[in-house]
Scaffold this motif. Structure first.
Motif, mmCIF file in Angstrom:
data_model
loop_
_atom_site.group_PDB
_atom_site.id
_atom_site.type_symbol
_atom_site.label_atom_id
_atom_site.label_comp_id
_atom_site.label_asym_id
_atom_site.label_seq_id
_atom_site.Cartn_x
_atom_site.Cartn_y
_atom_site.Cartn_z
ATOM 1 N N GLU A 249 0.825 -1.206 0.000
ATOM 2 C CA GLU A 249 0.000 0.000 0.000
ATOM 3 C C GLU A 249 0.859 1.255 0.000
ATOM 4 O O GLU A 249 0.525 2.251 -0.641
ATOM 5 C CB GLU A 249 -0.934 0.007 1.214
ATOM 6 C CG GLU A 249 -2.130 -0.893 1.026
ATOM 7 C CD GLU A 249 -2.945 -1.035 2.300
ATOM 8 O OE1 GLU A 249 -2.796 -0.188 3.199
ATOM 9 O OE2 GLU A 249 -3.705 -2.001 2.402
ATOM 10 N N SER A 250 1.973 1.202 0.709
ATOM 11 C CA SER A 250 2.799 2.406 0.757
ATOM 12 C C SER A 250 3.533 2.603 -0.575
ATOM 13 O O SER A 250 3.762 3.729 -0.983
ATOM 14 C CB SER A 250 3.746 2.370 1.949
ATOM 15 O OG SER A 250 5.021 1.975 1.556
ATOM 16 N N ALA A 253 0.772 3.878 -3.015
ATOM 17 C CA ALA A 253 -0.026 4.988 -2.485
ATOM 18 C C ALA A 253 -1.513 4.653 -2.446
ATOM 19 O O ALA A 253 -2.355 5.415 -2.911
ATOM 20 C CB ALA A 253 0.208 6.252 -3.305
ATOM 21 N N ASN A 255 -4.774 4.049 -0.114
ATOM 22 C CA ASN A 255 -5.158 4.462 1.237
ATOM 23 C C ASN A 255 -5.873 3.358 1.989
ATOM 24 O O ASN A 255 -7.051 3.458 2.285
ATOM 25 C CB ASN A 255 -6.021 5.710 1.176
ATOM 26 C CG ASN A 255 -5.170 6.940 1.048
ATOM 27 O OD1 ASN A 255 -4.142 7.045 1.714
ATOM 28 N ND2 ASN A 255 -5.562 7.846 0.179
ATOM 29 N N ARG A 259 -1.310 1.445 5.055
ATOM 30 C CA ARG A 259 -0.767 2.788 4.944
ATOM 31 C C ARG A 259 -1.188 3.625 6.149
ATOM 32 O O ARG A 259 -0.402 4.420 6.677
ATOM 33 C CB ARG A 259 -1.286 3.428 3.664
ATOM 34 C CG ARG A 259 -0.484 4.590 3.201
ATOM 35 C CD ARG A 259 -0.898 4.915 1.773
ATOM 36 N NE ARG A 259 -0.961 6.339 1.560
ATOM 37 C CZ ARG A 259 0.073 7.049 1.128
ATOM 38 N NH1 ARG A 259 1.215 6.467 0.912
ATOM 39 N NH2 ARG A 259 -0.044 8.337 0.929
ATOM 40 N N TRP A 262 1.035 2.768 9.023
ATOM 41 C CA TRP A 262 2.366 3.352 8.861
ATOM 42 C C TRP A 262 2.341 4.848 9.162
ATOM 43 O O TRP A 262 3.163 5.365 9.917
ATOM 44 C CB TRP A 262 2.846 3.082 7.432
ATOM 45 C CG TRP A 262 4.201 3.575 7.125
ATOM 46 C CD1 TRP A 262 5.343 3.319 7.831
ATOM 47 C CD2 TRP A 262 4.580 4.432 6.049
ATOM 48 N NE1 TRP A 262 6.405 3.945 7.238
ATOM 49 C CE2 TRP A 262 5.967 4.637 6.143
ATOM 50 C CE3 TRP A 262 3.886 5.035 4.998
ATOM 51 C CZ2 TRP A 262 6.659 5.429 5.238
ATOM 52 C CZ3 TRP A 262 4.584 5.804 4.091
ATOM 53 C CH2 TRP A 262 5.961 5.997 4.223
ATOM 54 N N GLU A 263 1.341 5.550 8.587
ATOM 55 C CA GLU A 263 1.227 6.994 8.838
ATOM 56 C C GLU A 263 0.996 7.262 10.319
ATOM 57 O O GLU A 263 1.575 8.192 10.900
ATOM 58 C CB GLU A 263 0.062 7.578 8.034
ATOM 59 C CG GLU A 263 0.317 7.657 6.545
ATOM 60 C CD GLU A 263 -0.946 7.945 5.745
ATOM 61 O OE1 GLU A 263 -0.830 8.184 4.541
ATOM 62 O OE2 GLU A 263 -2.049 7.915 6.337
#
Lengths: 306, 290
Positions: A249-250, A253, A255, A259, A262-263
């Motif tokens: 996913e990272s 990109a 969502n 991700r 991680w964010e």
């Protein structure tokens, strides 16, 4: 049957409790969470105020049971960063991860099972060799790198697919291919070894001897028994696909949950991280328990064991 | 076993190793990478962390714009890419070995205890294995590294504490089957202590399968380290880790795709070498897994 299932469910429940305690403990791994939330510029008074506001001043056991209790009724706490319920944020993101995970899982099965059967029918034949190359390379290539390289080649050089995001269904093509690529080798290997084992048995030889077409021998007799170990592995693989999508996913990109996790880690939004770890772990327990029960239904021999 | 039979057995393992293409290719490649890692200071043409902002993003030798001084070009800070790749082998192998020491010690001890004693001890340890397997490994490792502060020591500790499951599963099964062998029963009858039986008799009999698990796990750890470093929560810059190099090169992949192609190929090569060697050894040593 009933004792087997109830025993299995009891173990699953214990695992769930332990996992919840572990993901809860993660919050306190860094030392004092209040200081972490206050940030490096925070004063001692700020940390103290946060400690009281978030209830960190209570005994840790009380905090844990409070957390588990509200988790049971669907409340996973407040996001520190967004100040909205964690379940709301996760609800917005979980769709992408589930879509990606399930499609990849389906693709992996559709590729792995026929390939495994074909490889088993002619061991060391050319299909078997291709399958081996896929398996060996799949174990050596890092998923995020394969993702980036496929973006360069198919997104930038050829322009066949969008480079990032999931605005349209085309955005899922590369992530699905990359993610399923990693589930294929093990699924294929276990189909192949299961088939080879079953194909050597007497009842298959008898089925062949009475003149049954090979297609029926495989679908009616062999596959049914070869599929048993596949059920357990498939559950494990689906769980790994869902948690493995954090890297994918990272890269692309997307969502999704990965991700988000991680964010959230980068902005120290620990309640969100805790919740995602808990959800993924519970999902894994659910899947493997279901697979065990399904196996017991399919194969009566297993019910007595363990 | 007398010295003579031990000698012939060793000789036969050697000749089998030489006959196995996978072991030979994997082993040679692996030995080469280990040598590169050990002699990195002698081999690297430049300091891997010395920046030269006047020579940023130079391409490798097959490009027209390349400079002979930097064979594989430079990165976005003007650091020599070849030197960073050479030193990167140290990080990958170092993390791999460090983690295996921790996870192997934990896993083998737990597996031995569970398999040999059985009963309650086995129940508790098996439960621990099940619990560990249900944790999403990448996410938990990321979270633990983020909270513990990204550094080489944290990374090795976290991965070591997480990745002991395969060691435990395999040694448990092996200890279970060895427990009822006559020589172990005999030792128990003459009053040998459990510690002696476990570590001096059972453990040496598991060398072969432990070696196989070590190779599988080293490959696994190298890939995980690369992924965590790529996500920014593994090895810290400016340490030249292959995963970190891919993440740093990511901003320039449109025009300089070699920035990610080179370190990625290095990871593939190392993991492939370890896997080929391990798979081949498993075939030589007989059926060890499943």
């Amino acid at each position: 049957m009933i004792p087997f299932i109830s025993k299995r469910l009891f173990v699953a429940l214990c695992v769930c409790l332990t996992v919840s305690a572990l993901s809860f403990a993660l919050m306190f791994l860094s030392g004092d969470p209040a200081i972490a939330i206050a940030g490096s510029g925070g004063r001692a008074e700020d940390a103290e105020a946060i400690r009281i506001a978030y209830g960190f001043d209570r005994p840790i056991v009380v905090q844990y049971f409070d957390w588990v209790g509200s988790a049971l009724v669907g409340n996973l706490g407040q996001s520190i960063y967004f100040n909205v319920p964690v379940t709301e944020i996760i609800g917005n993101r979980v769709g992408v991860t589930l879509t990606l995970g399930f499609i990849s899982f389906f693709v992996a099965l559709v590729v792995a099972i026929p390939l495994g059967i074909a490889a088993a029918l002619r061991p060391n034949g050319w299909i078997d060799r291709i399958a081996l190359v896929i398996a060996v390379s799949g174990q050596a290539i890092p998923s995020f790198w394969l993702g980036l390289m496929s973006i360069v080649v198919f997104g930038v050089w050829y322009g066949w697919v969008p480079i990032s995001g999931a605005a349209s269904w085309q955005g899922y093509i590369l992530p699905v291919i990359v993610l399923s690529y990693y589930a294929v080798p093990e699924l294929m290997r276990i189909t192949r070894s299961g088939m080879i084992e079953v194909l050597g048995t007497d009842y298959i030889r008898a089925a062949k001897a009475k003149g049954l077409p090979m297609r029926l021998v495989i679908s009616r007799h062999a596959l049914r028994n070869a599929v048993l170990p596949l059920v357990s592995l498939a559950a494990v693989q689906l769980g790994q696909l869902l948690s493995g999508s954090i890297v994918i996913e990272s890269v692309f990109a997307l969502n999704g949950l990965g991700r988000l996790a991680w964010e959230s880690l980068l902005r120290s939004d620990l309640p969100v991280v805790q919740a995602i770890i808990l959800i993924l772990a519970l999902l894994y327990v659910l899947l493997t328990t279901l697979a065990d029960i399904l196996n017991a239904v399919l194969d009566p021999r297993l019910r007595g064991a363990s | 076993m007398t010295d003579a039979t031990a000698e012939t057995k060793r000789a036969s393992v050697w000749s089998k190793m030489r006959a196995n293409t996978g072991v030979m290719i994997g082993g040679t490649l692996l030995a080469l990478i280990v040598l590169i890692a050990v002699f990195a200071p002698l081999l690297a043409p430049h300091d891997p962390i010395a920046q030269d902002l006047t020579r940023r993003l130079l391409p490798p030798f097959w490009h027209d714009r390349s400079v002979p001084d930097h064979l594989l070009g430079t990165d976005h800070l003007g650091r020599d890419y070849l030197s960073r790749l050479i030193y990167g082998a140290r990080v990958s192998l170092g993390v791999g070995l460090g983690v295996i020491l921790v996870s192997g010690a934990i896993g083998i001890t737990l597996g031995l205890l569970a398999g040999y004693f059985g009963g309650r001890i086995d129940m508790v340890i098996s439960f621990a294995i099940t619990t560990r397997l249900s944790l999403p490994i990448v996410l938990v490792a990321l979270a633990a590294v983020a909270l513990g502060g990204a550094s080489l020591t944290t990374l090795i500790t976290v991965l070591g504490l997480l990745l002991w499951d395969r060691f435990a599963v395999v040694t448990r099964a092996a200890a279970q089957s060895l427990r009822h062998q006559e020589f172990i029963m005999g030792l128990r009858a003459i009053g040998a202590s459990p510690a002696r039986i476990l570590f001096l008799e059972i453990l040496p009999n598991m060398r072969a399968i432990i070696l196989v698990v070590v190779s599988l796990e080293v490959a696994n750890v190298i890939l995980l380290e690369a992924a965590l470093s790529f996500l920014g929560l593994g090895v810290r810059p400016p340490t030249p880790s292959w995963g970190l190099m891919i993440s740093e090169g990511r901003d320039n992949i449109l025009f300089d795709p070699w920035l990610i192609a080179l370190p990625g190929s290095a990871i593939c090569l190392l993991v492939l070498a370890v896997n080929l060697f391990g798979d081949g050894m498993r075939d030589i040593m007989g059926p060890a897994k499943k």
